[in-house]
Design an enzyme around this catalytic site. Structure first.
Site, PDB file in Angstrom:
ATOM      1  N   TYR A 172       0.838  -1.207   0.000  1.00  0.00           N
ATOM      2  CA  TYR A 172       0.000   0.000   0.000  1.00  0.00           C
ATOM      3  C   TYR A 172       0.873   1.257   0.000  1.00  0.00           C
ATOM      4  CZ  TYR A 172      -3.821   3.096   1.484  1.00  0.00           C
ATOM      5  OH  TYR A 172      -4.763   4.100   1.570  1.00  0.00           O
ATOM      6  N   GLY A 191      -2.612   0.011  22.933  1.00  0.00           N
ATOM      7  CA  GLY A 191      -3.561   1.031  22.468  1.00  0.00           C
ATOM      8  C   GLY A 191      -3.029   2.455  22.620  1.00  0.00           C
ATOM      9  N   ARG A 201      -3.700   8.051  16.252  1.00  0.00           N
ATOM     10  CA  ARG A 201      -4.026   8.445  14.884  1.00  0.00           C
ATOM     11  C   ARG A 201      -4.834   9.741  14.974  1.00  0.00           C
ATOM     12  NH1 ARG A 201      -1.070   4.688  14.325  1.00  0.00           N
ATOM     13  NH2 ARG A 201      -1.252   2.920  12.902  1.00  0.00           N
ATOM     14  N   ASP A 244       3.269  -1.478  13.177  1.00  0.00           N
ATOM     15  CA  ASP A 244       2.142  -0.557  13.348  1.00  0.00           C
ATOM     16  C   ASP A 244       2.702   0.830  13.677  1.00  0.00           C
ATOM     17  OD1 ASP A 244      -0.391   0.382  13.684  1.00  0.00           O
ATOM     18  OD2 ASP A 244      -0.836  -0.793  15.490  1.00  0.00           O
ATOM     19  N   ARG A 288       0.515   9.372  14.082  1.00  0.00           N
ATOM     20  CA  ARG A 288       0.211   9.874  12.737  1.00  0.00           C
ATOM     21  C   ARG A 288      -0.605  11.145  12.917  1.00  0.00           C
ATOM     22  NH1 ARG A 288      -0.993   6.363   8.985  1.00  0.00           N
ATOM     23  NH2 ARG A 288       0.949   5.245   9.126  1.00  0.00           N
TER      24      ARG A 288
HETATM   25  N1  UDP Z   1      -6.375  -1.196  15.599  1.00  0.00           N
HETATM   26  C1  UDP Z   1      -6.715  -1.898  16.738  1.00  0.00           C
HETATM   27  N2  UDP Z   1      -7.743  -2.784  16.654  1.00  0.00           N
HETATM   28  C2  UDP Z   1      -8.464  -3.008  15.537  1.00  0.00           C
HETATM   29  C3  UDP Z   1      -8.106  -2.287  14.364  1.00  0.00           C
HETATM   30  C4  UDP Z   1      -7.048  -1.395  14.448  1.00  0.00           C
HETATM   31  O1  UDP Z   1      -6.119  -1.716  17.800  1.00  0.00           O
HETATM   32  O2  UDP Z   1      -9.386  -3.812  15.561  1.00  0.00           O
HETATM   33  C5  UDP Z   1      -5.282  -0.232  15.666  1.00  0.00           C
HETATM   34  C6  UDP Z   1      -4.168  -0.510  14.668  1.00  0.00           C
HETATM   35  O3  UDP Z   1      -3.249  -1.428  15.217  1.00  0.00           O
HETATM   36  C7  UDP Z   1      -3.588   0.887  14.482  1.00  0.00           C
HETATM   37  C8  UDP Z   1      -4.792   1.803  14.630  1.00  0.00           C
HETATM   38  O4  UDP Z   1      -5.785   1.039  15.312  1.00  0.00           O
HETATM   39  O5  UDP Z   1      -2.673   1.189  15.494  1.00  0.00           O
HETATM   40  C9  UDP Z   1      -5.350   2.280  13.318  1.00  0.00           C
HETATM   41  O6  UDP Z   1      -5.522   1.145  12.509  1.00  0.00           O
HETATM   42  P1  UDP Z   1      -6.301   1.226  11.145  1.00  0.00           P
HETATM   43  O7  UDP Z   1      -6.320  -0.153  10.590  1.00  0.00           O
HETATM   44  O8  UDP Z   1      -7.596   1.903  11.341  1.00  0.00           O
HETATM   45  O9  UDP Z   1      -5.433   2.203  10.228  1.00  0.00           O
HETATM   46  P2  UDP Z   1      -3.864   2.432   9.990  1.00  0.00           P
HETATM   47  O10 UDP Z   1      -3.642   3.833  10.423  1.00  0.00           O
HETATM   48  O11 UDP Z   1      -3.074   1.469  10.815  1.00  0.00           O
HETATM   49  O12 UDP Z   1      -3.679   2.213   8.541  1.00  0.00           O
END
Ligand code: UDP
Length: 321
Positions: free
Chosen positions: A146, A208, A212, A274, A278
């Site tokens: 991606y 957690g 973001r 991860d 951001r």
């Molecule tokens: N995340 C999580 N549980 C979930 C889905 C995502 O803890 O069920 C976390 C993931 O590890 C990341 C953040 O939420 O740290 C955002 O993930 P997402 O897939 O939404 O987008 P990313 O910014 O990683 O592309």
């Protein structure tokens, strides 16, 4: 002057909201959506009966047409890590192959718009991230299909602009959520809401504390509409678009739990590579789009998204035999 517009990925989450805005244009003559329904859904545009709109269910990288377009907006790509990680080569084809193919369908002097991503910054070593930050992406990592295909498509477009004068507009979207996300999308907010309404157990990866900047789709599409066609802007991008209020994942999960009584959080192993944070630097966005702000709070946005998910989940349940 009547305009013909092609949108790849127009049945997707953000794409379908953009279609609604495009159909409000009085200068629009034809709107062709190219979508293979991999992550998008026909349902997302089914409410529109506008005769200017047509849907081609095809892969963007191999779509053929005799028609040429004044404007092309290329969104076709999965955006959820769980979806693009399952099919990396298909993800690269959609982004890079899609852009290469769509460039052949653009009228001379036409405009090519592309939704890139904050993922081009990888695991960012500075915060917030300005567009000038060249990023920290691992090209062999699990997110690389991606990240790198978005980076490569940016390179393709900006280099074609440099060499051939292509009229490009490129945004880098930060985390976006809202109605019309798939219930099985897998990204944090949609997954938490879906889990709260079904299993009652929200899966937080790691502790957690990773954060973001969560942008509600209406705010994000306001910016896209202005940048891609409405405000006669000469700046080409890349332009960060998102909400610059950064919130840890655990706080989001706790908020969803507070809205759905009986739901609870379970911690799982951290997702590989991860990003820990951001956050967009919106200095440029505020200059290019005066007055624009992602104003919806995560509390309001999540409540609205939850209402939409409730309806989807009820609709699925009532369809059961
Ligand atoms: N995340 C999580 N549980 C979930 C889905 C995502 O803890 O069920 C976390 C993931 O590890 C990341 C953040 O939420 O740290 C955002 O993930 P997402 O897939 O939404 O987008 P990313 O910014 O990683 O592309």
């Amino acid at each position: 002057m009547a305009r013909s517009v092609l949108v790849s990925g127009g049945c997707g989450f953000i794409g379908s909201h953009l279609i609604d805005r495009l159909l409000l244009r009085t200068d629009l003559e034809a709107l062709v959506v190219v979508d293979n329904l991999w992550t998008g859904s026909r349902q997302n545009i089914a409410h529109s009966t506008d005769l200017r709109l047509s849907l081609e269910i095809q892969d963007v990288e191999s779509f053929r047409s005799d028609q040429r377009f004044d404007e092309i907006i290329h969104l076709a790509s999965p955006a959820s890590p769980s979806w693009y990680m399952r099919e990396p080569s298909r993800t690269i084809k959609a982004n890079v192959g899609g852009a290469l193919n769509l460039l052949t369908l653009l009228k001379p002097g036409g405009r090519f718009c592309f939704t890139s991503t904050s993922e081009v910054y990888g695991e960012p070593l500075i915060s917030p991230q300005p567009e000038s930050y060249t990023g920290s992406v691992d090209c062999t990592g699990p997110r690389s299909s991606y990240d790198e295909s978005k980076r490569c498509t940016e390179a393709l477009l900006f280099e074609t602009q440099r060499v051939e004068g292509l009229d490009v507009r490129v945004v880098r979207l930060f985390n976006t959520y809202g109605p019309r996300t798939r219930t099985d999308d897998g990204r944090a907010i949609s997954n938490f809401i879906n889990q709260a309404l079904t299993t009652g157990i929200l899966t937080v990866y790691g502790d957690g504390s990773q954060s973001r900047s969560w942008g509600y789709v209406d705010d994000i599409v306001d910016a896209l509409e202005r940048f891609f066609w409405r405000d006669r802007i000469s700046h080409r991008g890349p332009l960060n678009i998102g909400n610059d209020y950064e919130v840890p994942v655990l706080q989001i999960a706790k908020f969803v739990c507070s809205l759905v009584p009986g739901s609870s959080i379970e911690h799982h192993a951290p997702a590989p590579q991860d990003p820990t944070n951001r956050c967009p630097d919106l200095t440029l966005a505020r200059r290019v789009l005066p007055g624009w702000e992602a104003t919806t709070s995560y509390q309001d946005g999540i409540e609205r998204t939850l209402q939409w998910f409730r309806k989807q989940i009820v609709a699925v349940d009532t369809n059961l035999p």
